[in-house]
Write an enzyme that holds these catalytic residues in place. Structure first.
Site, PDB file in Angstrom:
ATOM      1  N   HIS A   1      88.480 -50.441  40.221  1.00  0.00           N
ATOM      2  CA  HIS A   1      87.170 -49.907  40.880  1.00  0.00           C
ATOM      3  C   HIS A   1      86.651 -51.074  42.065  1.00  0.00           C
ATOM      4  CE1 HIS A   1      86.617 -47.120  37.638  1.00  0.00           C
ATOM      5  NE2 HIS A   1      87.188 -48.083  37.006  1.00  0.00           N
TER       6      HIS A   1
ATOM      7  N   SER B   1      90.306 -61.098  69.386  1.00  0.00           N
ATOM      8  CA  SER B   1      89.057 -60.393  70.055  1.00  0.00           C
ATOM      9  C   SER B   1      88.935 -60.615  71.588  1.00  0.00           C
ATOM     10  CB  SER B   1      87.820 -60.753  69.424  1.00  0.00           C
ATOM     11  OG  SER B   1      86.645 -60.194  70.192  1.00  0.00           O
TER      12      SER B   1
ATOM     13  N   LYS C   1      87.929 -65.073  66.566  1.00  0.00           N
ATOM     14  CA  LYS C   1      88.443 -64.023  65.814  1.00  0.00           C
ATOM     15  C   LYS C   1      89.909 -64.100  65.680  1.00  0.00           C
ATOM     16  CE  LYS C   1      86.569 -60.727  63.950  1.00  0.00           C
ATOM     17  NZ  LYS C   1      86.418 -59.719  64.694  1.00  0.00           N
TER      18      LYS C   1
ATOM     19  N   GLU D   1      95.504 -52.961  59.645  1.00  0.00           N
ATOM     20  CA  GLU D   1      94.397 -51.721  59.655  1.00  0.00           C
ATOM     21  C   GLU D   1      94.773 -50.505  60.350  1.00  0.00           C
ATOM     22  OE1 GLU D   1      90.381 -53.272  61.267  1.00  0.00           O
ATOM     23  OE2 GLU D   1      91.620 -54.311  62.385  1.00  0.00           O
TER      24      GLU D   1
END
Ligand code: ARG
Length: 469
Positions: free
Chosen positions: A162, A283, A289, A296
């Site tokens: 979970h 980024s 970043k 992703e």
């Protein structure tokens, strides 16, 4: 002639522009050129074998087909406006090169058995390549597992249920969990390839031919394991495409799970892993970043893979026998899924093989005393307490520990049923070292799993080697 499609015979006017634009498949089935020519060469040999055309004619057509293959290989093939798909384009060119003899190429054949033949040949090769790439990712994961250690000094991290910290597990065990799933994917692909290894050539449009074609002969020429049993099934069966898409989708789903974990692991909040610069992105605005875009996109691509699978199933649903033009819609989803899964597998293999792990961060997260609560309950069970009672007893201590901000080990030491011996279970690395079930997440069963996993990879490697040629 060049501006009329090959099937123009019974028509009095030329096809409308909008018809050609809407019905063409050339823009996406060009990649079948090699397999179409392979199928055609076998077909011509079959025509010679059955004495439908002469040996000399056969040689002339095969030479023309080889010329066309060279043109494709060297990017020299010139399409014309009336080429509606790769099959008609190649036949048109062969007839241009070999004249009247070339016009005999399509004897006893329909595009319906032709396209099914080419697509099965394409699937055999491309799915074998995906199996190989999937296996390579398995090997990367297994290597990283070995490096992180299967033994008592192996790196461990919290295992989650979970998405809540549950029990410590070896990092190797975590990697292996993904590896076993992907080995099943490899296995599934090899079975799909075995099932689709059937030659449809000779089925014609739907009913075979009155010419003495030899479907067994051409099946053998093409390296197929067997020929079709039923001509109507042969030209309309796209089960193999649906099955391939399912296999690819499931790989995509597995990669999405892996991807999601790596998105989390590389956050500052988790801090479990650091990506190599070559496998990270930046980024455009935020200079600090470093993003896990591969992970992703691995997560994201599963969406279109599922779309490709369900899209094809919807196309196939309700189709009457035998061939229908609807079946032309099988190719784009198939080509796209094969392409995307291949790219994802390679990018993830690179990302995972070059990443570094913050092993101390992983260990500290897993050393939280609360993750030993189950070990305490099992300690009580080993001394005769019914599990439900033990669960409640430890649960009450956990609750008190959180409420009063007192270390669990302190409460356990003071507890009359538990005491100092039990409290020692909460020390770093103790809980995981006691996990003994076969296939479990600690070093005791880890030694066996390491051997089992490597053996399973070896078996799959041998099977994939027989497919890739
Ligand atoms: N481009 C077509 C396909 O991909 C070829 C088959 C067309 N057959 C026909 N009878 N119109 O399915």
């Amino acid at each position: 002639m060049a501006d009329q499609p090959l099937w123009h015979g019974r028509f009095e006017s030329n096809p409308a522009d909008s018809l050609m634009k809407f019905t063409q498949s050339l823009s996406f089935d060009q990649k079948l050129w090699r397999d179409d020519i392979t199928g055609s060469i076998a077909h011509v040999k079959g025509l010679v074998h059955s004495q439908i055309i002469s040996k000399i004619e056969g040689e002339k057509i095969v030479t023309a087909l080889e010329t066309v293959a060279n043109e494709f290989a060297n990017d020299k093939f010139v399409f014309v406006a009336s080429d509606e798909d790769i099959h008609t384009a190649i036949e048109r060119r062969v007839t241009q090169i070999a004249g009247d003899t070339g016009a005999k190429l399509h004897t006893g054949r329909s595009r319906n058995d032709q396209v099914a033949t080419a697509l099965r040949l394409w699937c055999k090769r491309e799915l074998a390549n995906i199996a190989k790439l999937t296996l390579e990712l398995c090997e990367v994961l297994n290597k990283r597992a070995g490096e992180s250690g299967w033994g008592s000094d192996g790196v461990y991290l919290p295992g989650y249920t979970h998405m809540q910290r549950a029990q410590p597990v070896l990092l190797a065990h975590h990697f292996a969990a993904h590896t076993w799933a992907m080995l099943r994917d490899v296995d599934r692909l090899t079975q799909t390839i075995e099932r689709l290894d059937v030659s449809p050539l000779g089925a014609g449009a739907l009913a075979g031919s009155s010419l003495p074609l030899d479907a067994d002969f051409v099946a053998k020429e093409l390296g197929f394991a067997r020929r079709f049993n039923n001509s109507m099934d042969a030209v309309s069966d796209r089960d193999f495409v649906a099955e391939a898409l399912f296999d690819l989708t499931l790989i995509g789903v597995h990669l999405s799970r892996l991807g999601e974990e790596w998105v989390l692991w590389t956050t500052q909040e988790f801090g479990f892993a650091v990506l190599d610069d070559a496998y990270s992105t930046g980024s455009s605005m935020l200079p600090q970043k470093k993003n896990a875009d591969i992970a992703e996109l691995a997560r994201a691509k599963s969406g279109r893979l599922i779309g490709n699978l369900t899209g094809l199933l919807a196309t196939l649903k309700g189709l009457p026998l035998a061939y229908n033009r609807d079946l032309q819609e099988d190719k784009e989803p198939l080509f796209d899924s094969v392409n995307q899964v291949g790219l994802a597998l390679q990018a993830l293999a690179g990302m995972i093989s070059t990443a570094t792990f913050n092993t101390q961060t992983m260990k500290s997260a897993a050393d939280s005393e609360l993750l030993g609560a189950t070990d305490l309950a099992e300690w009580l069970v080993a001394r005769g307490m019914p599990f439900r009672e033990a669960h409640a007893h430890v649960g009450a201590l956990v609750s008190k520990s959180i409420r009063d901000s007192v270390k669990l080990s302190q409460l356990v030491t003071a507890d009359e049923k538990l005491g100092a011996d039990a409290a020692s279970l909460l020390q770093p690395g103790v809980g995981i070292s006691r996990r003994s079930t076969q296939g479990g997440g600690g070093p005791i069963p880890g030694a066996a799993q390491a051997i089992e996993l490597s053996a399973a990879i070896t078996v799959m490697r041998a099977r994939v080697a027989t497919l890739v040629n």
